[in-house]
Design a protein around this motif. Structure first.
Motif, PDB file in Angstrom:
ATOM      1  N   ASP A 157      33.376  44.911  44.778  1.00 25.66           N
ATOM      2  CA  ASP A 157      34.804  45.163  44.587  1.00 25.66           C
ATOM      3  C   ASP A 157      35.529  43.884  44.158  1.00 25.66           C
ATOM      4  O   ASP A 157      36.376  43.908  43.257  1.00 25.66           O
ATOM      5  CB  ASP A 157      35.440  45.661  45.889  1.00 25.66           C
ATOM      6  CG  ASP A 157      35.071  47.097  46.224  1.00 25.66           C
ATOM      7  OD1 ASP A 157      34.603  47.816  45.322  1.00 25.66           O
ATOM      8  OD2 ASP A 157      35.262  47.498  47.385  1.00 25.66           O
ATOM      9  N   GLN A 158      35.212  42.789  44.798  1.00 32.12           N
ATOM     10  CA  GLN A 158      35.903  41.543  44.486  1.00 32.12           C
ATOM     11  C   GLN A 158      35.516  40.990  43.124  1.00 32.12           C
ATOM     12  O   GLN A 158      36.308  40.272  42.501  1.00 32.12           O
ATOM     13  CB  GLN A 158      35.621  40.506  45.568  1.00 32.12           C
ATOM     14  CG  GLN A 158      36.295  40.836  46.898  1.00 32.12           C
ATOM     15  CD  GLN A 158      36.328  39.654  47.838  1.00 32.12           C
ATOM     16  OE1 GLN A 158      35.419  38.824  47.827  1.00 32.12           O
ATOM     17  NE2 GLN A 158      37.364  39.571  48.641  1.00 32.12           N
ATOM     18  N   ALA A 159      34.324  41.316  42.657  1.00 35.50           N
ATOM     19  CA  ALA A 159      33.888  40.814  41.353  1.00 35.50           C
ATOM     20  C   ALA A 159      34.489  41.614  40.197  1.00 35.50           C
ATOM     21  O   ALA A 159      34.932  41.045  39.204  1.00 35.50           O
ATOM     22  CB  ALA A 159      32.364  40.830  41.262  1.00 35.50           C
ATOM     23  N   VAL A 160      34.494  42.941  40.321  1.00 35.24           N
ATOM     24  CA  VAL A 160      34.939  43.753  39.183  1.00 35.24           C
ATOM     25  C   VAL A 160      36.370  44.250  39.330  1.00 35.24           C
ATOM     26  O   VAL A 160      37.013  44.601  38.336  1.00 35.24           O
ATOM     27  CB  VAL A 160      34.000  44.955  38.942  1.00 35.24           C
ATOM     28  CG1 VAL A 160      32.572  44.480  38.731  1.00 35.24           C
ATOM     29  CG2 VAL A 160      34.077  45.971  40.071  1.00 35.24           C
ATOM     30  N   GLY A 161      36.899  44.264  40.553  1.00 34.79           N
ATOM     31  CA  GLY A 161      38.245  44.773  40.766  1.00 34.79           C
ATOM     32  C   GLY A 161      39.311  44.059  39.955  1.00 34.79           C
ATOM     33  O   GLY A 161      40.145  44.710  39.309  1.00 34.79           O
ATOM     34  N   PRO A 162      39.322  42.716  39.941  1.00 31.68           N
ATOM     35  CA  PRO A 162      40.333  42.027  39.148  1.00 31.68           C
ATOM     36  C   PRO A 162      40.249  42.334  37.655  1.00 31.68           C
ATOM     37  O   PRO A 162      41.272  42.347  36.957  1.00 31.68           O
ATOM     38  CB  PRO A 162      40.043  40.548  39.422  1.00 31.68           C
ATOM     39  CG  PRO A 162      39.398  40.546  40.775  1.00 31.68           C
ATOM     40  CD  PRO A 162      38.556  41.788  40.788  1.00 31.68           C
ATOM     41  N   ILE A 163      39.051  42.585  37.156  1.00 32.22           N
ATOM     42  CA  ILE A 163      38.901  42.923  35.746  1.00 32.22           C
ATOM     43  C   ILE A 163      39.547  44.271  35.459  1.00 32.22           C
ATOM     44  O   ILE A 163      40.351  44.419  34.519  1.00 32.22           O
ATOM     45  CB  ILE A 163      37.407  42.935  35.359  1.00 32.22           C
ATOM     46  CG1 ILE A 163      36.830  41.526  35.468  1.00 32.22           C
ATOM     47  CG2 ILE A 163      37.218  43.498  33.950  1.00 32.22           C
ATOM     48  CD1 ILE A 163      35.333  41.459  35.315  1.00 32.22           C
ATOM     49  N   HIS A 164      39.235  45.264  36.268  1.00 30.89           N
ATOM     50  CA  HIS A 164      39.831  46.581  36.066  1.00 30.89           C
ATOM     51  C   HIS A 164      41.344  46.526  36.236  1.00 30.89           C
ATOM     52  O   HIS A 164      42.087  47.186  35.497  1.00 30.89           O
ATOM     53  CB  HIS A 164      39.219  47.586  37.040  1.00 30.89           C
ATOM     54  CG  HIS A 164      37.858  48.044  36.650  1.00 30.89           C
ATOM     55  ND1 HIS A 164      37.630  49.132  35.848  1.00 30.89           N
ATOM     56  CD2 HIS A 164      36.623  47.539  36.946  1.00 30.89           C
ATOM     57  CE1 HIS A 164      36.336  49.298  35.673  1.00 30.89           C
ATOM     58  NE2 HIS A 164      35.703  48.340  36.321  1.00 30.89           N
ATOM     59  N   PHE A 165      41.810  45.726  37.193  1.00 37.24           N
ATOM     60  CA  PHE A 165      43.253  45.626  37.434  1.00 37.24           C
ATOM     61  C   PHE A 165      43.961  45.074  36.203  1.00 37.24           C
ATOM     62  O   PHE A 165      44.994  45.590  35.774  1.00 37.24           O
ATOM     63  CB  PHE A 165      43.509  44.742  38.650  1.00 37.24           C
ATOM     64  CG  PHE A 165      44.954  44.653  39.033  1.00 37.24           C
ATOM     65  CD1 PHE A 165      45.619  45.740  39.593  1.00 37.24           C
ATOM     66  CD2 PHE A 165      45.662  43.474  38.839  1.00 37.24           C
ATOM     67  CE1 PHE A 165      46.957  45.662  39.948  1.00 37.24           C
ATOM     68  CE2 PHE A 165      47.001  43.385  39.199  1.00 37.24           C
ATOM     69  CZ  PHE A 165      47.654  44.488  39.744  1.00 37.24           C
ATOM     70  N   ARG A 166      43.395  44.031  35.607  1.00 39.77           N
ATOM     71  CA  ARG A 166      44.043  43.455  34.428  1.00 39.77           C
ATOM     72  C   ARG A 166      43.948  44.379  33.216  1.00 39.77           C
ATOM     73  O   ARG A 166      44.919  44.521  32.467  1.00 39.77           O
ATOM     74  CB  ARG A 166      43.440  42.086  34.107  1.00 39.77           C
ATOM     75  CG  ARG A 166      43.809  41.025  35.132  1.00 39.77           C
ATOM     76  CD  ARG A 166      43.540  39.632  34.631  1.00 39.77           C
ATOM     77  NE  ARG A 166      43.974  38.646  35.630  1.00 39.77           N
ATOM     78  CZ  ARG A 166      44.076  37.350  35.384  1.00 39.77           C
ATOM     79  NH1 ARG A 166      43.778  36.864  34.187  1.00 39.77           N
ATOM     80  NH2 ARG A 166      44.488  36.521  36.331  1.00 39.77           N
ATOM     81  N   VAL A 167      42.804  44.988  33.024  1.00 40.39           N
ATOM     82  CA  VAL A 167      42.637  45.858  31.857  1.00 40.39           C
ATOM     83  C   VAL A 167      43.495  47.113  31.970  1.00 40.39           C
ATOM     84  O   VAL A 167      44.151  47.531  31.011  1.00 40.39           O
ATOM     85  CB  VAL A 167      41.156  46.237  31.669  1.00 40.39           C
ATOM     86  CG1 VAL A 167      41.004  47.316  30.606  1.00 40.39           C
ATOM     87  CG2 VAL A 167      40.338  45.008  31.284  1.00 40.39           C
TER      88      VAL A 167
END
Length: 209
Positions: A157-167
């Motif tokens: 979650d911590q690795a991919v969550g910020p990517i999805h949040f920004r995209v």
């Protein structure tokens, strides 16, 4: 032999429909895509499409599922940090640049007011993405590169969550510094630990934003 040729033609038509749906969403957006437009772009009859799918949403879910399986390659570099960085780089390109990413963004947007689609995404699409996101972590655990007590789900979650949040939400760029910070944090194997206690740099600043 005739039956085999017919099967081949059917598969080619199906692939043409999936590609047409991808292309049209990227070009004109989800709302303007129609079954008629997909049929015209793919060079098939509408009746052919309706033999396989009920709606354009069904087509796009199938298109995204196939594309993600092909485009997120999950290279095995032999080390956790390079495995994860390679996957995150691919994920960013996939979500931000590819036609498949445009389809994903459109489906997520549509799901906000389509409960049936939202349920389908959670049941069919997101678990497949999640399984791919876990691969670098599962490899690392098998190699002993993560602590035995590491909460892999939370690390993912911590690795991919910020990517999805920004995209999907803020539209902010996903920078190399952010990816460096995410990989560093994940490499420590402890959810929520700071990326570095040494000299704060660009990577730290990205996570603090």
């Amino acid at each position: 032999m005739h039956r085999g040729n017919r099967h081949g033609r059917s598969e080619a038509a199906r692939e043409a429909v999936l590609q047409a749906a991808d292309d049209l969403v990227a070009e004109i957006g989800y709302a303007k895509v129609t079954i008629e437009g997909i049929a015209s772009r793919a060079g098939v009859a509408k009746q052919t499409i309706y033999r396989w799918w009920r709606s354009k949403t069904d087509i796009l879910v199938d298109a995204f599922t196939a594309d993600s399986a092909q485009e997120l390659t999950l290279r095995d570099t032999g080390a956790f940090r390079t495995d994860l960085r390679a996957h995150l780089d691919e994920l960013v390109r996939f979500l931000e640049v590819s036609d498949s990413g445009a389809v994903f963004r459109a489906l997520v947007g549509q799901a906000q007011h389509d409960p049936e689609l939202a349920a389908r995404l959670r049941a069919e699409v997101l678990p497949q993405l999640r399984a791919r996101d876990r691969v670098p972590f599962d490899r690392a655990a098998a190699r002993g590169e993560l602590p035995a007590e590491a909460d892999v789900d939370l690390l993912v979650d911590q690795a991919v969550g910020p990517i999805h949040f920004r995209v999907l939400v803020t539209g902010e760029p996903v920078t190399p510094a952010l990816l460096d910070a995410l990989v560093t944090r994940a490499g420590q194997g402890q959810p929520g630990t700071p990326p570095s206690q040494e000299q704060p740099g660009a990577a730290d600043a990205e996570l603090d934003r």
